[in-house]
Design an enzyme around this catalytic site. Structure first.
Site, short mmCIF file in Angstrom:
data_model
loop_
_atom_site.label_atom_id
_atom_site.label_comp_id
_atom_site.label_asym_id
_atom_site.label_seq_id
_atom_site.Cartn_x
_atom_site.Cartn_y
_atom_site.Cartn_z
N HIS A 36 17.95 69.78 27.04
CA HIS A 36 17.87 69.80 25.58
C HIS A 36 17.43 68.45 25.02
O HIS A 36 16.52 68.36 24.20
CB HIS A 36 19.23 70.18 24.99
CG HIS A 36 19.64 71.58 25.29
ND1 HIS A 36 20.86 72.11 24.91
CD2 HIS A 36 18.98 72.59 25.93
CE1 HIS A 36 20.95 73.37 25.31
NE2 HIS A 36 19.82 73.68 25.93
N SER A 41 15.23 76.81 26.54
CA SER A 41 15.84 75.91 25.55
C SER A 41 15.21 74.52 25.53
O SER A 41 15.13 73.90 24.47
CB SER A 41 17.35 75.79 25.79
OG SER A 41 17.63 75.37 27.11
#
Length: 207
Positions: free
Chosen positions: A179, A126
């Site tokens: 992230h 991610s």
């Protein structure tokens, strides 16, 4: 037919999805928990963990952890996000630059993750995927593209980020540091790559 052309022009994206999926399947066949994963099992296979990665100088874990996923849903959501961004951005950057964005942002995100969460075991692509979206966002804010072309993609990326923020507020275990770091590093990388691109590259983004 158009989607097949997009897939044909995104070989790195498809290769990354294939590698991540094959690794997960091999792990599942060898006994890895299908839905939630197991920290000890992931560590044996190369997960990111401060005491091992930094203290014991196993820096290769910054790389290997990018290709490990805790469970099937984790894998599916990450690969879907990569596919959606990759089929649009990779034809513009071309394979080597796209791969560079993926790896650089992923490595930076993984290091930031264990810096802020030294007791947590980290896995997943991610950080790199958010890096791809960050680079895409940066390029969309440059004069490289016409306003009429880039507005739908800017809206989509904004929705992607907002949705992930909302999910993070109600879900335990999401690595927001990875992230955000990946996204920020991607923005910086995108602006740097802007100077290597031309209008011909930009024309590969669909109208």
């Amino acid at each position: 037919m158009q989607i097949l052309k997009r897939l044909y022009n995104a070989p790195v994206t498809l290769s990354l999805i294939a590698v991540n999926t094959v690794i997960f399947c091999i792990m599942a066949i060898s006994g890895h928990e299908l839905w939630w994963g197991n920290a000890d099992d992931l560590l044996l296979r190369g997960a990111n963990y401060w005491p091992l990665t930094v203290v014991q100088h196993q820096y290769w874990r910054l790389f290997t952890s990018m290709f490990l996923h805790a469970g099937l849903w984790h894998l599916f959501t990450n690969m879907l996000g990569l596919l959606i961004a990759g089929i649009f951005l990779e034809p513009i950057l071309k394979g080597p630059k796209f791969c560079l964005v993926y790896l650089v942002t992923g490595l930076v995100a993984d290091y930031a993750s264990i810096w802020f969460h030294p007791d947590a075991v980290g896995v997943g692509a991610s950080g790199a995927i958010f890096g791809i979206y960050g680079a895409f966002l940066a390029l969309l804010t440059t004069p490289l593209f016409k306003r009429s072309v880039k507005m739908p993609f800017l809206i989509f990326i904004a929705l992607f980020v907002c949705l992930n923020i909302i999910v993070a507020c109600f879900t335990v275990g999401i690595d927001n540091i990875a992230h955000l770091t990946g996204f920020g590093c991607g923005i910086l990388t995108g602006y740097l790559l802007y100077f290597t691109l031309s209008k011909a590259d930009a024309s590969r983004l669909p109208n």
